[in-house]
Every structure is written in C-alpha cells, then in structure tokens.
Design a protein around this motif. Sequence first.
Motif, mmCIF file in Angstrom:
data_model
loop_
_atom_site.group_PDB
_atom_site.id
_atom_site.type_symbol
_atom_site.label_atom_id
_atom_site.label_comp_id
_atom_site.label_asym_id
_atom_site.label_seq_id
_atom_site.Cartn_x
_atom_site.Cartn_y
_atom_site.Cartn_z
ATOM 1 N N ALA A 132 0.839 -1.209 0.000
ATOM 2 C CA ALA A 132 0.000 0.000 0.000
ATOM 3 C C ALA A 132 0.871 1.256 0.000
ATOM 4 O O ALA A 132 0.559 2.250 -0.673
ATOM 5 C CB ALA A 132 -0.938 -0.016 1.207
ATOM 6 N N GLU A 133 1.976 1.220 0.726
ATOM 7 C CA GLU A 133 2.903 2.361 0.727
ATOM 8 C C GLU A 133 3.528 2.548 -0.659
ATOM 9 O O GLU A 133 3.706 3.669 -1.136
ATOM 10 C CB GLU A 133 4.006 2.147 1.770
ATOM 11 N N ILE A 134 3.884 1.430 -1.293
ATOM 12 C CA ILE A 134 4.472 1.489 -2.639
ATOM 13 C C ILE A 134 3.464 2.118 -3.606
ATOM 14 O O ILE A 134 3.817 2.957 -4.449
ATOM 15 C CB ILE A 134 4.902 0.075 -3.099
ATOM 16 N N ALA A 135 2.194 1.736 -3.466
ATOM 17 C CA ALA A 135 1.143 2.242 -4.371
ATOM 18 C C ALA A 135 1.016 3.765 -4.284
ATOM 19 O O ALA A 135 0.655 4.418 -5.269
ATOM 20 C CB ALA A 135 -0.190 1.581 -4.030
ATOM 21 N N ARG A 136 1.331 4.324 -3.122
ATOM 22 C CA ARG A 136 1.246 5.782 -2.978
ATOM 23 C C ARG A 136 2.285 6.508 -3.827
ATOM 24 O O ARG A 136 2.225 7.718 -4.001
ATOM 25 C CB ARG A 136 1.414 6.180 -1.505
ATOM 26 N N HIS A 137 3.266 5.756 -4.311
ATOM 27 C CA HIS A 137 4.303 6.356 -5.167
ATOM 28 C C HIS A 137 4.110 5.980 -6.624
ATOM 29 O O HIS A 137 5.069 5.978 -7.406
ATOM 30 C CB HIS A 137 5.692 5.938 -4.673
ATOM 31 N N ASN A 138 2.882 5.627 -6.975
ATOM 32 C CA ASN A 138 2.568 5.341 -8.371
ATOM 33 C C ASN A 138 3.278 4.133 -8.949
ATOM 34 O O ASN A 138 3.562 4.074 -10.144
ATOM 35 C CB ASN A 138 2.870 6.554 -9.241
ATOM 36 N N LEU A 139 3.594 3.212 -8.063
ATOM 37 C CA LEU A 139 4.140 1.934 -8.514
ATOM 38 C C LEU A 139 3.206 0.849 -8.000
ATOM 39 O O LEU A 139 2.548 1.028 -6.972
ATOM 40 C CB LEU A 139 5.548 1.707 -7.941
ATOM 41 N N VAL A 140 3.159 -0.266 -8.722
ATOM 42 C CA VAL A 140 2.340 -1.387 -8.277
ATOM 43 C C VAL A 140 3.275 -2.527 -7.897
ATOM 44 O O VAL A 140 4.126 -2.917 -8.692
ATOM 45 C CB VAL A 140 1.400 -1.850 -9.410
ATOM 46 N N ALA A 141 3.148 -3.017 -6.660
ATOM 47 C CA ALA A 141 3.925 -4.190 -6.237
ATOM 48 C C ALA A 141 3.012 -5.405 -6.313
ATOM 49 O O ALA A 141 1.928 -5.398 -5.735
ATOM 50 C CB ALA A 141 4.442 -3.998 -4.817
ATOM 51 N N PHE A 142 3.461 -6.433 -7.007
ATOM 52 C CA PHE A 142 2.660 -7.655 -7.119
ATOM 53 C C PHE A 142 2.599 -8.351 -5.759
ATOM 54 O O PHE A 142 3.454 -8.150 -4.900
ATOM 55 C CB PHE A 142 3.250 -8.593 -8.179
ATOM 56 N N ASP A 143 1.578 -9.220 -5.601
ATOM 57 C CA ASP A 143 1.252 -9.789 -4.287
ATOM 58 C C ASP A 143 2.390 -10.529 -3.587
ATOM 59 O O ASP A 143 2.560 -10.392 -2.382
ATOM 60 C CB ASP A 143 0.086 -10.773 -4.440
ATOM 61 N N HIS A 144 3.139 -11.350 -4.344
ATOM 62 C CA HIS A 144 4.150 -12.194 -3.698
ATOM 63 C C HIS A 144 5.556 -11.666 -3.956
ATOM 64 O O HIS A 144 6.009 -11.636 -5.101
ATOM 65 C CB HIS A 144 4.051 -13.636 -4.199
#
Length: 333
Positions: A132-144
């Motif tokens: 969720a923190e990564i998403a705030r920087h306009n990047l998407v982190a995959f689940d695993h």
Amino acid sequence: RRQFLLQAGGLGLSATAPSLARARATDIRLTAGNILSANHPLNVRLAEAVSAIQSESRGRVSIQVFPGGQLGSDVDMLAQLRSGEIQFMTLSGPILSTLVPAAAVNGIGFAFKDYDRVWQAMDGALGAHVRAEIARHNLVAFDHIWDNGFRQITTSTRPIETPADLKGLRLRVPVGPLWTSMFRAFDADPTSLNFGEVYAALRANVVEGQENPLAVVQMARLHEVQRHCAMTHHMWDGFWFLANGRTWAALPHEVRQLVLSHVNAAALKQRGDVRRLNARLETQLIEAGMVFNRPDTTPFRAALSRVGFYADWKQRLGSETWTLLEQAGGTLA
Ligand code: X2X
C-alpha cells in the motif's frame, strides 16, 4: 526496445475492452529489468512466466526481460520505471526504501528467525502494508515478493566471528539507508555501491567485504575475490516485482490478470528454488576455496540493541510499520 506499445486496435480502457482472443498479434510489448544473472532462479522462473503469458495470449502480450543489469543499475532502473521508460523491474525492499521508506522493513537486522515467519509476514499484513505504501508512489507491487535470501558476510581479509571483527571493516553495502545504518551501528566502514560494481571493487580491494545470500555470491563469482564467509543470516531480503502505475492501469483488465497470475505463481516457485540453492551452495563454495564459519548471532543482535539501532528504526519507520514487523517476527529491542 524499451518502449511501451499499446496499439489502438480495441485495447481501450473502457469496461467493454474486447477479449484477448479478438485482438491482433503482439499488440502489447513490455520491458522488465533486473540486476541478477540470467541463471538466477528469479530469471529462470520469470522466463517461464513470460513464455506462458506469450503463448496464452497467442503472442499478443510479450514481455522482454533484460537481466544482469543490461538496462543499468537498480538506481537507474528505478528511475526508468518511474518515468515509464520500462514497465517492470524487481527490486530489493531496502533499496526501494530510498523512494518508499516503509519498504526497508523486511531487512531490519535479525527480525526474522526463519522462512516460515518471513512468508507469513510478507504474504500477510506486513507485506500488504508495504504494498500500500508502494502504491502511494505510483508503482504497483505484485502480491508475492520474490526471495533474495538471508544475507551472509564475506570478506577477503579476516573471518567475522564476533561483532568486534566488523570494526573498521571496509564493507560494500547496497544503496539503501538501512545497510549503512546497520553496519555503522557495528562500527564497520560501509560503502554504498550498486551491484554491478561489487566484483571489481572487491577485486581492487577498494572494499574488503560484502554481504549477500550465497546464491548471489556464487552467481556473481564473488568467491574468486573473497575468502571467508560468516553465516550471519543478519537480514532477510526479497525482491518486489514492481510495475509502473500508469502503464499498468492502462492495460486491459484481462492482460493484467494474465500477467499477475503467471508472475505470482512464478514467485512462489522461485522461493523454493532459492531456498534449496542457498542450502546446497555452501559445499560448492567450500570446494571453490571459501572458508565458512557460523557465528553465534546473539552478540550481533545485542550490539545493535545497545547502540539504539532498533529504537532508531522504530522511529524512522513509524509505529504502524514497526508493530506489524514485531507481530510477524517477534519483539525487537
Ligand atoms: O545488490 C545486492 O547486493 C543484491 C543483489 O543483493 C540486491 O539486489 C540487494
């Protein structure tokens, strides 16, 4: 070769985007980069996922992977990812923390006793919080998150048996504030270098040691320029599979699902590969001339406590992140 092609032909963003089957051949070309060698399990499993994605999309979705730092260092690629010049990369959490501070959390010294706790944390509440923190920087982190492994210390000059042996040690560390903080806490002399520079820096004795999981030591042939290996397991490190937020959101839903399902499945397989590889490489590295020791880690952890390393990082990461870490790995003080 790095460009993102999204041809008009019906790949609109509307909810009525046409199905994969109706689109033309190879409409979507994506690029992924990483610094690991092509034979590292991450790249082996990623290549399998990429070819499954290609065949299941009947050639419409192709991902070209550039391993081995072909697109530059981690720092370079993170900039390319953010600008959209590349669409995917895998990056160590504590390196990503230069952009997303909470991403350092998996590397806090001695936070995880074993892999069971690591995967529970990273596939559970702690990992969800970091994503969720990564998403705030306009990047998407995959689940695993993918496995790098537990990090061990190698040196050319002297074995590391106790925390006192780290004093003044000229140690290469990756580019991320957690590493410099931790090795300064041990009174070592850390230098931040991108991975591509490590072999030459060790060979020229600019630094006398480095720390990495055995799979990385072996694949980068660091045994040629290092003699001792202390099995400290001092931090667990993993690679987030990251996408540029804008290009990811612009992909048709069914393409995102296809990519997610194969990349996530590949991550789980890669974890088993890395774990088995790290477990058997000690023998191979001994044959290559390295000398191993297994220090008692209790005094290392106590040394970090004594100089306020945990208190400092609790403050830097904030109580929400810290509480999730302690819930997963146990109390740190
Ligand atoms: O740069 C390193 O040492 C490596 C390969 O372990 C990371 O990606 C953090």
